[in-house]
Scaffold this active site. Structure first.
Site, mmCIF file in Angstrom:
data_model
loop_
_atom_site.group_PDB
_atom_site.id
_atom_site.type_symbol
_atom_site.label_atom_id
_atom_site.label_comp_id
_atom_site.label_asym_id
_atom_site.label_seq_id
_atom_site.Cartn_x
_atom_site.Cartn_y
_atom_site.Cartn_z
ATOM 1 N N ARG A 184 5.612 3.289 3.261
ATOM 2 C CA ARG A 184 4.903 2.531 4.297
ATOM 3 C C ARG A 184 5.427 2.846 5.714
ATOM 4 O O ARG A 184 4.626 3.055 6.626
ATOM 5 C CB ARG A 184 4.959 1.035 3.986
ATOM 6 C CG ARG A 184 4.060 0.635 2.830
ATOM 7 C CD ARG A 184 4.148 -0.852 2.540
ATOM 8 N NE ARG A 184 5.493 -1.232 2.119
ATOM 9 C CZ ARG A 184 5.903 -2.495 1.998
ATOM 10 N NH1 ARG A 184 5.085 -3.491 2.282
ATOM 11 N NH2 ARG A 184 7.132 -2.753 1.587
ATOM 12 N N ASN A 218 1.417 -2.344 0.144
ATOM 13 C CA ASN A 218 1.736 -2.071 -1.257
ATOM 14 C C ASN A 218 0.902 -2.993 -2.139
ATOM 15 O O ASN A 218 0.812 -4.196 -1.881
ATOM 16 C CB ASN A 218 3.208 -2.372 -1.548
ATOM 17 C CG ASN A 218 4.103 -1.183 -1.275
ATOM 18 O OD1 ASN A 218 3.637 -0.066 -1.126
ATOM 19 N ND2 ASN A 218 5.403 -1.431 -1.193
#
Length: 773
Positions: free
Chosen positions: A21, A39
């Protein structure tokens, strides 16, 4: 205002806990796009918005600039309507759900950046033994569930301090969402105790005193990443002998940890390929040829010329070796690091468990308070010279739970595994997830560990098997588990013979579809005809799901059944009996002096066939030759006789014994009786054991290749899978594939799993998956 493009990307694979990320956040900033990244149990969801060229550049960076630990299995993308007024790119909170398609990251060795932090006296993490970041540290062993967030790990009980919280929440920091992130203020701590649990000291001093005690010959239990190690000075004969005595582990080689490759080269010949593997992020134990004048204690590896060496993979190891150098007094800093257990038991996990189970072995205990959720032993492998191919002996820490990729999608099936060197396997889509090495399923402690892993993997993978596949043997604990599982969950229980599972495994690893031959060269396995198999040439069709035994080694007796496996001299005498040699001729048998009473009684057992099963086992043939030559009469661990026989070979010998193929019977027979008799006659003539050992290896390899070639010509097949414990023999694993190539055949070998029984569960699951299609 220019036209805006918004595109959604769904990334599946090893994309959680690897800095994915923040990587996405950084390339979004670099390319001037807005949007979100999150996620989920379905993978990483990304929405990127900007001018078309910027979104296209973002998409290219998403492919070309992946973080070092990321592994993308699939990527889909499609355009969405643009969102008005969006000004930033945001990392949003993780979301759960069912149908998890995320790959769990394996545990990763400490990275160079974290080592730099630990080496800097001005850094808050100076010598801190739990330093980590997004690019390194524990993953699988501390994870309860997916998504991989701190609350789902054993770090949940350590609230972040203000400084660590700032790192954790800063997308541009390498510790952004590093779930095990910690420092001496807020993280786990280490302390030293005596064997009765009395605390000696804490923090850095605890590690320092452990190093000092090890340098003086003490035995230490050290809590690691996936369980406890038992450690001692690897250069001290007294310390290593004490460890073997207390652990009751004789003969079997012990792993050694050293601080760096330069030190490893003071102990063994380390090739560039071996060094690269040793220094990889997985940090396995790598088998290397020991130097003739190695400073290691002889008891480290008494039966082989090869020593298993690994480098530090946790911050605690690095701190320990830093102090050990201070106390080594010019000696090579090398520690035996073997599994923290008694022989045949699972590795100890928690502090109280270790103090209870290991108090009779270790003098001191280096403990910490970060819980290990999943027991995971060290991985063991070798790197073949020339090819640089890896061959696993044990696949665990650093490699599990990375999947084996299969050919095509399929239903979820559970492979329950064998009895020895057990693993279990779940399939999901086009992936097979083989567990870490569980061990020999011969006690309730290991069976409990097995059940833990079966439950944990199903929960983390979010799968529910539609069938379970077990071994043909009715009495294995894994068989019992499979039957109970099928009854409890209302799914069919399928049965696959042990050696067919071996071949299905190697074919699955190679994503091979269609008919093939397979040489399953193994110890023992319950055969379809009720006899004990172990040296088989098998026809396997992974499409039509047909299989047939088309060849085998000549049968030989196992006088005393299980006793013959522990005492190979029984096999040698039994085979001689079958060949008409009922008593010594020119020389007294090598085992007679030590086993005269039992040996003199053995003819009655053989004549009356009392508890004397017949076997085609290739592994037992090695045992018989080793015993006949006097190399090994009794074994303390599986494969010991074969290891010792391989060790003594005289490689200047180029001609092997004859080993003909008998085609007038079905299945065809590789005449290993003739092979053995030639070795015996040479022994009677006092030919050196080293020459006989080499001639035996060469003869067996040539005979096995001839057997496969004859069947291949008849069946019109060119691919031969190689599997079974005998394929761990270095000579066989290098020379048999080459012998097949010379005969125009294509050998298929294991690269992701060991050829021993650790691969059985994959073969079961791959076959079961096809059965349901």
């Amino acid at each position: 205002m220019p036209d805006m493009l918004r595109r959604k990307f769904v990334i599946q694979g090893q994309v959680q806990g690897v800095g994915f990320r923040p990587f996405v956040y950084r390339i979004a900033l670099d390319n001037g796009v807005t949007g979100t990244v999150s996620n989920t149990s379905e993978g990483v969801f990304i929405e990127a918005q900007g001018v078309p060229d910027a979104v296209e550049r973002f998409g290219r960076d998403l492919h070309d600039k992946l973080p070092p630990l990321a592994q993308v299995v699939s990527r889909t993308e499609h355009d969405l309507p643009a969102v008005d007024g969006e000004e930033t790119f945001v990392i949003v909170a993780s979301t759960g759900g069912s149908g998890n398609t995320v790959l769990i990251s394996a545990d990763v060795a400490t990275c160079a950046d974290c080592l730099s932090d630990m080496a800097d006296p001005a850094n808050p993490r100076y010598l801190y033994p739990f330093t980590n970041c997004t690019n390194c540290g524990p993953r699988y062993t501390i994870t309860r569930a997916i998504p991989y967030d701190r609350s789902q790990t054993s770090m949940a009980c350590f609230p972040l301090c203000a400084s660590c919280r700032a790192e954790y929440e800063n997308p541009l920091d390498r510790r952004f969402h590093a779930q095990p992130n910690a420092c001496p203020v807020c993280g786990p701590q280490v302390w030293l105790t005596t064997a009765d649990g009395a605390e000696v000291c804490r923090h850095t001093e605890a590690v320092r005193q452990t190093a000092k005690a090890l340098s003086k010959g003490a035995l230490a239990a050290i809590k690691g990443l996936g369980g406890f190690h038992l450690a001692c000075d690897a250069t001290s004969e007294a310390a290593v002998t004490a460890l073997r005595t207390r652990k009751n582990r004789w003969g079997k080689p012990l792993a050694v940890m050293v601080p760096d490759v330069e030190t490893a080269r003071q102990l063994a010949t380390v090739t560039e390929a071996e060094a690269a593997t040793m220094q990889g992020r997985e940090r396995p134990i790598v088998l290397c040829r020991a130097l003739e004048n190695t400073p290691l204690a002889a008891q480290v590896m008494p039966d082989t010329h090869h020593v298993g060496i690994m480098l530090p993979y946790t911050p605690l190891h690095h701190v320990l070796f830093g102090f050990l150098r201070e106390f080594s007094s010019g000696q090579v800093p090398a520690l035996v690091m073997t599994s923290g257990n008694m022989s045949s038991e699972p590795i100890a996990l928690g502090n109280r468990e270790a103090l209870r189970r290991l108090a009779g072995i270790a003098d001191i205990f280096l403990l910490h308070n970060r819980d290990i959720l999943i027991r995971t032993d060290d991985s063991v492998l070798r790197v073949h010279p020339g090819t640089r191919e890896r061959q696993f002996f044990r696949r665990a820490r650093g490699f599990t739970p990375a999947p084996v990729f299969l050919e095509g999608e399929g239903p979820c099936v559970l492979g329950a595994g064998p009895e020895l060197k057990n693993t279990l396997c779940y399939t999901r889509g086009a992936q097979a997830f083989v567990s870490q090495h569980i061990g020999d399923m011969q006690n309730l402690e290991t069976y409990g560990f097995y059940q833990e892993i079966a439950e944990h993997m199903a929960a983390v993978l979010q799968v529910r098997p539609q069938a379970v596949v077990r071994d043909l043997h009715p009495d294995y604990l894994s068989t019992r588990f499979a039957e109970e599982y099928g009854q409890r969950h209302g799914v069919p229980v399928l049965t696959l013979q042990h050696h067919y599972a071996h071949i299905h495994s190697v074919l699955a690893e190679n994503r091979y579809e269609g008919p093939a031959l397979g040489l399953a060269l193994d110890g023992t396995g319950y055969g379809e005809d009720g006899t004990i198999w172990g040296g088989e040439l098998l026809y396997v069709d992974t499409v039509e799901l047909e299989h047939e035994r088309v060849g085998q080694l000549a049968l030989m007796p196992l006088p005393g059944g299980e006793a013959a496996i522990r005492e190979p001299w029984r096999i040698a005498q039994g085979l001689l009996w079958n060949l008409g040699v009922h008593e010594p001729d020119t020389r007294q048998w090598t085992w007679w002096e030590s086993f005269a009473q039992a040996a003199s009684f053995l003819p009655q057992v053989l004549e009356r066939r009392i508890n004397t099963p017949m076997t085609s086992s290739c592994g037992r043939l090695f045992d018989a030759v080793a015993a006949m030559l006097g190399v090994c009469h009794t074994v303390t661990y599986e494969g010991q006789a074969a290891i010792m026989l391989e060790k003594i070979q005289d490689f200047s010998v180029t001609e092997g014994y004859g080993c003909p193929v008998l085609t007038d019977v079905q299945p065809a027979v590789l005449d290993t009786h003739t092979l053995f008799m030639q070795a015996y006659l040479d022994w009677c003539m006092e030919v050196p054991a080293s020459v006989i050992a080499r001639r035996f290896h060469l003869g067996l390899i040539r005979g096995a290749a001839d057997l496969a070639a004859m069947a291949a010509e008849v069946l019109g097949i060119h691919s031969v899978g190689l599997s079974g414990g005998v394929m761990q023999n270095r000579t066989v694993s290098i020379e048999l594939p080459e012998a097949l190539r010379v005969r125009g055949l294509t050998p298929l070998v294991h690269g992701h799993l060991p050829p021993n029984d650790g691969c059985i569960s994959l073969g079961q699951a791959a076959w079961g998956r096809k059965m349901l299609l």
